[in-house]
Every structure is written in C-alpha cells, then in structure tokens.
Motif scaffolding. Structure first.
Motif, PDB file in Angstrom:
ATOM      1  N   LYS A 171       0.839  -1.201   0.000  1.00 24.43           N
ATOM      2  CA  LYS A 171       0.000   0.000   0.000  1.00 24.43           C
ATOM      3  C   LYS A 171       0.874   1.250   0.000  1.00 24.43           C
ATOM      4  O   LYS A 171       1.991   1.239   0.491  1.00 24.43           O
ATOM      5  CB  LYS A 171      -0.937   0.009   1.207  1.00 24.43           C
ATOM      6  N   LYS A 172       0.315   2.323  -0.536  1.00 23.28           N
ATOM      7  CA  LYS A 172       1.045   3.591  -0.579  1.00 23.28           C
ATOM      8  C   LYS A 172       0.744   4.373   0.702  1.00 23.28           C
ATOM      9  O   LYS A 172      -0.387   4.780   0.940  1.00 23.28           O
ATOM     10  CB  LYS A 172       0.621   4.382  -1.813  1.00 23.28           C
ATOM     11  N   LEU A 173       1.780   4.554   1.525  1.00 23.44           N
ATOM     12  CA  LEU A 173       1.633   5.316   2.754  1.00 23.44           C
ATOM     13  C   LEU A 173       2.460   6.591   2.648  1.00 23.44           C
ATOM     14  O   LEU A 173       3.485   6.632   1.963  1.00 23.44           O
ATOM     15  CB  LEU A 173       2.113   4.498   3.959  1.00 23.44           C
ATOM     16  N   ASN A 174       2.042   7.628   3.363  1.00 24.44           N
ATOM     17  CA  ASN A 174       2.816   8.864   3.354  1.00 24.44           C
ATOM     18  C   ASN A 174       3.593   9.016   4.667  1.00 24.44           C
ATOM     19  O   ASN A 174       3.460   8.185   5.578  1.00 24.44           O
ATOM     20  CB  ASN A 174       1.913  10.081   3.071  1.00 24.44           C
ATOM     21  N   LYS A 175       4.349  10.067   4.769  1.00 26.95           N
ATOM     22  CA  LYS A 175       5.194  10.305   5.945  1.00 26.95           C
ATOM     23  C   LYS A 175       4.380  10.325   7.241  1.00 26.95           C
ATOM     24  O   LYS A 175       4.801   9.762   8.254  1.00 26.95           O
ATOM     25  CB  LYS A 175       5.946  11.626   5.767  1.00 26.95           C
ATOM     26  N   ASP A 176       3.217  10.969   7.200  1.00 25.92           N
ATOM     27  CA  ASP A 176       2.365  11.035   8.396  1.00 25.92           C
ATOM     28  C   ASP A 176       1.899   9.646   8.825  1.00 25.92           C
ATOM     29  O   ASP A 176       1.822   9.352  10.019  1.00 25.92           O
ATOM     30  CB  ASP A 176       1.158  11.941   8.152  1.00 25.92           C
ATOM     31  N   ASP A 177       1.588   8.794   7.844  1.00 25.10           N
ATOM     32  CA  ASP A 177       1.168   7.424   8.158  1.00 25.10           C
ATOM     33  C   ASP A 177       2.283   6.678   8.892  1.00 25.10           C
ATOM     34  O   ASP A 177       2.046   6.028   9.911  1.00 25.10           O
ATOM     35  CB  ASP A 177       0.802   6.651   6.879  1.00 25.10           C
ATOM     36  N   TYR A 178       3.497   6.775   8.361  1.00 25.43           N
ATOM     37  CA  TYR A 178       4.637   6.086   8.980  1.00 25.43           C
ATOM     38  C   TYR A 178       4.922   6.648  10.373  1.00 25.43           C
ATOM     39  O   TYR A 178       5.213   5.899  11.306  1.00 25.43           O
ATOM     40  CB  TYR A 178       5.888   6.193   8.101  1.00 25.43           C
ATOM     41  N   ASN A 179       4.827   7.969  10.503  1.00 27.90           N
ATOM     42  CA  ASN A 179       5.063   8.585  11.822  1.00 27.90           C
ATOM     43  C   ASN A 179       4.017   8.121  12.843  1.00 27.90           C
ATOM     44  O   ASN A 179       4.348   7.854  13.999  1.00 27.90           O
ATOM     45  CB  ASN A 179       5.046  10.111  11.718  1.00 27.90           C
ATOM     46  N   GLU A 180       2.783   8.014  12.396  1.00 26.24           N
ATOM     47  CA  GLU A 180       1.712   7.571  13.297  1.00 26.24           C
ATOM     48  C   GLU A 180       1.962   6.117  13.742  1.00 26.24           C
ATOM     49  O   GLU A 180       1.806   5.785  14.922  1.00 26.24           O
ATOM     50  CB  GLU A 180       0.362   7.682  12.579  1.00 26.24           C
ATOM     51  N   LEU A 181       2.368   5.267  12.818  1.00 30.36           N
ATOM     52  CA  LEU A 181       2.684   3.879  13.164  1.00 30.36           C
ATOM     53  C   LEU A 181       3.864   3.814  14.131  1.00 30.36           C
ATOM     54  O   LEU A 181       3.887   2.995  15.054  1.00 30.36           O
ATOM     55  CB  LEU A 181       2.994   3.072  11.902  1.00 30.36           C
ATOM     56  N   SER A 182       4.839   4.702  13.931  1.00 30.58           N
ATOM     57  CA  SER A 182       6.005   4.724  14.824  1.00 30.58           C
ATOM     58  C   SER A 182       5.652   5.251  16.207  1.00 30.58           C
ATOM     59  O   SER A 182       6.232   4.820  17.203  1.00 30.58           O
ATOM     60  CB  SER A 182       7.136   5.553  14.201  1.00 30.58           C
ATOM     61  N   GLU A 183       4.703   6.164  16.272  1.00 35.08           N
ATOM     62  CA  GLU A 183       4.230   6.626  17.589  1.00 35.08           C
ATOM     63  C   GLU A 183       3.587   5.462  18.351  1.00 35.08           C
ATOM     64  O   GLU A 183       3.822   5.296  19.551  1.00 35.08           O
ATOM     65  CB  GLU A 183       3.236   7.777  17.419  1.00 35.08           C
ATOM     66  N   GLU A 184       2.782   4.666  17.659  1.00 38.41           N
ATOM     67  CA  GLU A 184       2.160   3.498  18.296  1.00 38.41           C
ATOM     68  C   GLU A 184       3.216   2.495  18.726  1.00 38.41           C
ATOM     69  O   GLU A 184       3.110   1.878  19.789  1.00 38.41           O
ATOM     70  CB  GLU A 184       1.152   2.845  17.337  1.00 38.41           C
ATOM     71  N   LEU A 185       4.259   2.354  17.916  1.00 42.20           N
ATOM     72  CA  LEU A 185       5.378   1.476  18.263  1.00 42.20           C
ATOM     73  C   LEU A 185       6.048   1.944  19.552  1.00 42.20           C
ATOM     74  O   LEU A 185       6.317   1.145  20.450  1.00 42.20           O
ATOM     75  CB  LEU A 185       6.387   1.427  17.113  1.00 42.20           C
ATOM     76  N   LEU A 186       6.295   3.239  19.661  1.00 46.07           N
ATOM     77  CA  LEU A 186       6.910   3.780  20.881  1.00 46.07           C
ATOM     78  C   LEU A 186       6.047   3.512  22.106  1.00 46.07           C
ATOM     79  O   LEU A 186       6.568   3.160  23.156  1.00 46.07           O
ATOM     80  CB  LEU A 186       7.131   5.293  20.753  1.00 46.07           C
ATOM     81  N   LYS A 187       4.741   3.666  21.958  1.00 47.62           N
ATOM     82  CA  LYS A 187       3.855   3.392  23.094  1.00 47.62           C
ATOM     83  C   LYS A 187       3.977   1.932  23.530  1.00 47.62           C
ATOM     84  O   LYS A 187       3.965   1.632  24.727  1.00 47.62           O
ATOM     85  CB  LYS A 187       2.404   3.700  22.706  1.00 47.62           C
ATOM     86  N   THR A 188       4.122   1.039  22.578  1.00 40.85           N
ATOM     87  CA  THR A 188       4.291  -0.383  22.903  1.00 40.85           C
ATOM     88  C   THR A 188       5.629  -0.612  23.602  1.00 40.85           C
ATOM     89  O   THR A 188       5.707  -1.352  24.586  1.00 40.85           O
ATOM     90  CB  THR A 188       4.193  -1.249  21.630  1.00 40.85           C
ATOM     91  N   ILE A 189       6.687   0.019  23.086  1.00 41.82           N
ATOM     92  CA  ILE A 189       8.016  -0.132  23.699  1.00 41.82           C
ATOM     93  C   ILE A 189       7.975   0.288  25.161  1.00 41.82           C
ATOM     94  O   ILE A 189       8.495  -0.403  26.035  1.00 41.82           O
ATOM     95  CB  ILE A 189       9.059   0.690  22.915  1.00 41.82           C
ATOM     96  N   TYR A 190       7.356   1.445  25.431  1.00 43.70           N
ATOM     97  CA  TYR A 190       7.327   1.976  26.792  1.00 43.70           C
ATOM     98  C   TYR A 190       6.196   1.367  27.630  1.00 43.70           C
ATOM     99  O   TYR A 190       6.070   1.692  28.810  1.00 43.70           O
ATOM    100  CB  TYR A 190       7.183   3.490  26.750  1.00 43.70           C
ATOM    101  N   GLY A 191       5.383   0.535  27.017  1.00 42.22           N
ATOM    102  CA  GLY A 191       4.302  -0.113  27.767  1.00 42.22           C
ATOM    103  C   GLY A 191       3.168   0.818  28.115  1.00 42.22           C
ATOM    104  O   GLY A 191       2.516   0.680  29.135  1.00 42.22           O
ATOM    105  N   LYS A 192       2.934   1.816  27.270  1.00 42.32           N
ATOM    106  CA  LYS A 192       1.871   2.806  27.535  1.00 42.32           C
ATOM    107  C   LYS A 192       0.568   2.396  26.872  1.00 42.32           C
ATOM    108  O   LYS A 192       0.542   1.803  25.845  1.00 42.32           O
ATOM    109  CB  LYS A 192       2.289   4.191  27.020  1.00 42.32           C
TER     110      LYS A 192
END
Length: 192
Positions: A171-192
């Motif tokens: 699928k074609k994702l833009n920068k905001d899409d990737y940033n949003e996925l990475s924010e969710e990743l960070l929440k998982t890393i920190y257990g939030k």
C-alpha cells in the motif's frame, strides 16, 4: 570465531557479572527470517545490551554517522556490522543497507527515537523504522530496557511480541502514516 561472536561472548559475560540482568520474552524474537529490534534508548550502553542479551543472532545497528568519524571506532563498528545513518535527512544508503540485511534474513537494530532520551517523547518518533519494516515485509520486535548501568544494579529487558504490518504491504503510505505507526510502536516499547 569472528569479531562479532567474540565481542558478544566477552561483553555478554561482563554484563551478566556486572549487573542484575533479567530478560523477559526472549521467545518473542523469531529464530530466523528478517526482523527489526526496536528499543528505547537512554544510554550509550543500550546497543550492547540489546545485541548481547536478547538474541544469539547477529544484530546490525544503524548508528549516527558522526560516530564513524573516529577511525578506531569506525573500524570496530564496520567489523561488527554497524552502518552509518545521517539523521538530518532521508539517508537512502542507510535505508538500502537495512533493507538488504532484512531481505537476507538478518536482524537490524534501530532506536526509533533517533537519539538518547530518558522518557517517551512521541514527537521524536521516526517514521523510517516502520517504513523499513513494511518495505522489507518483516516484523518489528519492541524491546524496553530499564537500567542506569551501575555496578550490580538491575538491568531489566522486556521483549514484547512482534508487530506485523501485513495489512500495509503493497500500500502507498505517506510520511504522516509512517510517523503515526512509529508513535504506536513507541507506546508499545514503553508499555503505555
């Protein structure tokens, strides 16, 4: 024995003797196939802890290009498979290196905040890590490291379940899409 295995063995035993090491969730790291290990990053000692205490597989780290300006450090990092990234822009060479390693069933270590930080800061989430995972079609394994790296004090590593991004493949994702996925990743890393 190659240099990586020697460093892994010596440093791993040093860490285990120096700190009260506990590692939970090792079974969450796939034993084969490409995978990205993503961790929080509060200390210069984190890459070593991530590589030697979580897996026997060879972890290739992205590291800021400034570290490669020291000739001795560059030689060591080159010999253990670490590769430079320019954090100021889109570093296509680093991205291609990461994709090549992953396509060859390797392990890449990335700190998605791009720099050391004590607490979760979603504004520092870099979309590049999820973009690489989706392009390479590999999972990300979130890891949280908790330690101040003081002698005989706890070093706790929590390895979470892999995150698969199958629904985004092709699928074609833009920068905001990737940033949003990475924010969710960070929440998982920190257990939030």
């Amino acid at each position: 024995m190659n240099l990586y295995k020697l460093v892994h063995f010596v440093t791993g035993n040093f860490y285990k003797l120096s700190f009260g090491v506990t590692v939970k969730g090792k079974e969450n790291i796939p034993k084969e196939g490409g995978v990205i290990l993503c961790s929080n990053h509060s200390s210069n000692f984190d890459p070593i802890a991530l590589a030697i205490l979580t897996t026997k597989r060879h972890v290739h780290f992205m590291a800021k290009k400034e570290l490669f300006e020291n000739k001795l450090l560059k030689k060591l990092m080159d010999n253990v498979g670490t590769f430079p990234i320019d954090r100021e822009g889109n570093d296509l060479k680093a991205i291609k290196t990461a994709l090549r390693i992953l396509k060859n069933d390797g392990v890449v270590g990335i700190f998605p905040e791009g720099t050391r930080t004590k607490d979760m800061d979603l504004t520092k989430a870099k979309g590049g890590v999820t973009m690489i995972a989706i392009k390479a079609q590999v999972p990300i394994v979130p890891v949280h490291i908790k330690s101040n790296y003081k002698f005989l004090e706890p070093l706790q590593i929590s390895i979470k379940e892999p995150i698969y991004y199958n629904e985004f493949y092709g699928k074609k994702l833009n920068k905001d899409d990737y940033n949003e996925l990475s924010e969710e990743l960070l929440k998982t890393i920190y257990g939030k």
